[in-house]
Design an enzyme around this catalytic site. Sequence first.
Site, PDB file in Angstrom:
ATOM      1  N   LYS A  20       0.842  -1.200   0.000  1.00  0.00           N
ATOM      2  CA  LYS A  20       0.000   0.000   0.000  1.00  0.00           C
ATOM      3  C   LYS A  20       0.881   1.255   0.000  1.00  0.00           C
ATOM      4  O   LYS A  20       2.099   1.177   0.220  1.00  0.00           O
ATOM      5  CB  LYS A  20      -0.916  -0.031   1.225  1.00  0.00           C
ATOM      6  N   TYR A  60     -12.014  -2.913  -2.690  1.00  0.00           N
ATOM      7  CA  TYR A  60     -12.492  -3.141  -1.316  1.00  0.00           C
ATOM      8  C   TYR A  60     -14.011  -3.226  -1.250  1.00  0.00           C
ATOM      9  O   TYR A  60     -14.592  -2.941  -0.192  1.00  0.00           O
ATOM     10  CB  TYR A  60     -11.987  -2.014  -0.404  1.00  0.00           C
ATOM     11  N   PHE A  68     -14.797   2.709   8.022  1.00  0.00           N
ATOM     12  CA  PHE A  68     -13.487   3.149   7.529  1.00  0.00           C
ATOM     13  C   PHE A  68     -13.355   3.065   6.009  1.00  0.00           C
ATOM     14  O   PHE A  68     -12.302   3.394   5.463  1.00  0.00           O
ATOM     15  CB  PHE A  68     -12.367   2.331   8.200  1.00  0.00           C
ATOM     16  N   ARG A  96      -0.950 -14.903   3.721  1.00  0.00           N
ATOM     17  CA  ARG A  96      -1.629 -14.217   4.824  1.00  0.00           C
ATOM     18  C   ARG A  96      -0.861 -14.394   6.139  1.00  0.00           C
ATOM     19  O   ARG A  96      -0.837 -13.504   6.978  1.00  0.00           O
ATOM     20  CB  ARG A  96      -3.058 -14.765   4.986  1.00  0.00           C
ATOM     21  N   THR A 102      -4.614  -8.386  10.658  1.00  0.00           N
ATOM     22  CA  THR A 102      -4.999  -7.088  10.090  1.00  0.00           C
ATOM     23  C   THR A 102      -4.516  -5.914  10.948  1.00  0.00           C
ATOM     24  O   THR A 102      -4.004  -4.929  10.428  1.00  0.00           O
ATOM     25  CB  THR A 102      -6.538  -7.027   9.945  1.00  0.00           C
ATOM     26  N   ASN A 123      -1.328  -0.352   7.644  1.00  0.00           N
ATOM     27  CA  ASN A 123      -0.737  -1.686   7.856  1.00  0.00           C
ATOM     28  C   ASN A 123       0.031  -2.206   6.642  1.00  0.00           C
ATOM     29  O   ASN A 123       0.293  -3.393   6.519  1.00  0.00           O
ATOM     30  CB  ASN A 123      -1.793  -2.673   8.363  1.00  0.00           C
ATOM     31  N   HIS A 126      -1.481  -5.579   1.499  1.00  0.00           N
ATOM     32  CA  HIS A 126      -2.729  -6.313   1.271  1.00  0.00           C
ATOM     33  C   HIS A 126      -2.400  -7.700   0.735  1.00  0.00           C
ATOM     34  O   HIS A 126      -1.473  -7.855  -0.055  1.00  0.00           O
ATOM     35  CB  HIS A 126      -3.596  -5.577   0.226  1.00  0.00           C
ATOM     36  N   GLU A 137      -9.214 -10.545  -7.527  1.00  0.00           N
ATOM     37  CA  GLU A 137      -8.280  -9.426  -7.376  1.00  0.00           C
ATOM     38  C   GLU A 137      -7.196  -9.449  -8.461  1.00  0.00           C
ATOM     39  O   GLU A 137      -6.815  -8.405  -8.980  1.00  0.00           O
ATOM     40  CB  GLU A 137      -7.663  -9.450  -5.974  1.00  0.00           C
TER      41      GLU A 137
HETATM   42  N1  UDP Z   1      -9.017  -1.432   8.114  1.00  0.00           N
HETATM   43  C1  UDP Z   1      -9.099  -0.268   8.862  1.00  0.00           C
HETATM   44  N2  UDP Z   1      -9.748  -0.311  10.055  1.00  0.00           N
HETATM   45  C2  UDP Z   1     -10.307  -1.457  10.542  1.00  0.00           C
HETATM   46  C3  UDP Z   1     -10.226  -2.635   9.780  1.00  0.00           C
HETATM   47  C4  UDP Z   1      -9.573  -2.584   8.553  1.00  0.00           C
HETATM   48  O1  UDP Z   1      -8.599   0.782   8.465  1.00  0.00           O
HETATM   49  O2  UDP Z   1     -10.875  -1.445  11.643  1.00  0.00           O
HETATM   50  C5  UDP Z   1      -8.315  -1.384   6.830  1.00  0.00           C
HETATM   51  C6  UDP Z   1      -6.936  -2.021   6.918  1.00  0.00           C
HETATM   52  O3  UDP Z   1      -6.057  -1.253   6.094  1.00  0.00           O
HETATM   53  C7  UDP Z   1      -7.159  -3.399   6.307  1.00  0.00           C
HETATM   54  C8  UDP Z   1      -8.201  -3.078   5.245  1.00  0.00           C
HETATM   55  O4  UDP Z   1      -9.037  -2.127   5.860  1.00  0.00           O
HETATM   56  O5  UDP Z   1      -5.965  -3.948   5.795  1.00  0.00           O
HETATM   57  C9  UDP Z   1      -9.004  -4.250   4.758  1.00  0.00           C
HETATM   58  O6  UDP Z   1      -9.625  -4.858   5.856  1.00  0.00           O
HETATM   59  P1  UDP Z   1      -9.683  -6.442   5.987  1.00  0.00           P
HETATM   60  O7  UDP Z   1     -10.586  -6.775   7.119  1.00  0.00           O
HETATM   61  O8  UDP Z   1      -9.972  -7.047   4.642  1.00  0.00           O
HETATM   62  O9  UDP Z   1      -8.171  -6.793   6.452  1.00  0.00           O
HETATM   63  P2  UDP Z   1      -6.957  -7.485   5.662  1.00  0.00           P
HETATM   64  O10 UDP Z   1      -7.545  -8.508   4.736  1.00  0.00           O
HETATM   65  O11 UDP Z   1      -6.214  -6.393   4.943  1.00  0.00           O
HETATM   66  O12 UDP Z   1      -6.114  -8.102   6.754  1.00  0.00           O
HETATM   67 MG    MG Z   2      -9.086  -8.378   3.349  1.00  0.00          MG
END
Ligand code: UDP
Ligand code: MG
Length: 162
Positions: A20, A60, A68, A96, A102, A123, A126, A137
Amino acid sequence: MLQDQEAHASQMERTFIAIKPDGVQRGLISEIISRFERKGFKLVAIKLVVPSKSFAQKHYHDLKERPFFNGLCNFLSFGPVLAMVWEGEGVIRYGRKLIGATDPSKSEPGTIRGDLAVVVGRNIIHGSDGPETAKDEINLWFKPDELTNYTCNQEKWVYGVN
Ligand code: UDP
Ligand code: MG
């Protein structure tokens, strides 16, 4: 244990991984790529992209009801994002694991987010969360002719394919 080539090929998977804008700006590209590369996974596509906000919303789309969502899509659209496809046995699930939870405050040390990030909104990386999302994707971010097919010499050493 040695595998024959057919069994090996049938277990190959591809996943979509993106660094990112925060990861790119913080100079973490080589650090992150090297973790996938050293594991033994194979890079099959890579490009630096500045996605539009509507593209980020597509990426997304499953989070559109979350509070968010808007901030997240704005952030992704700052770009640049380093979009990649990695290939290997179990790469979707294990990718993962390499990435970590996350929320970086809950990611284990040793994971990318655990070692290199602090808050959930920044974070740095992705990774697709399953076979269906990986397919969707990869198709969203890459055209078919951007995906390479090649044999990497290290594969016989990584997998023990005879
Ligand atoms: N995110 C956030 N706040 C939250 C949860 C998620 O800003 O409380 C953002 C974070 O950047 C995350 C992305 O949304 O990586 C996508 O969320 P997801 O639950 O799909 O997590 P990931 O698959 O990236 O672990
Ligand atoms: Mg995700």
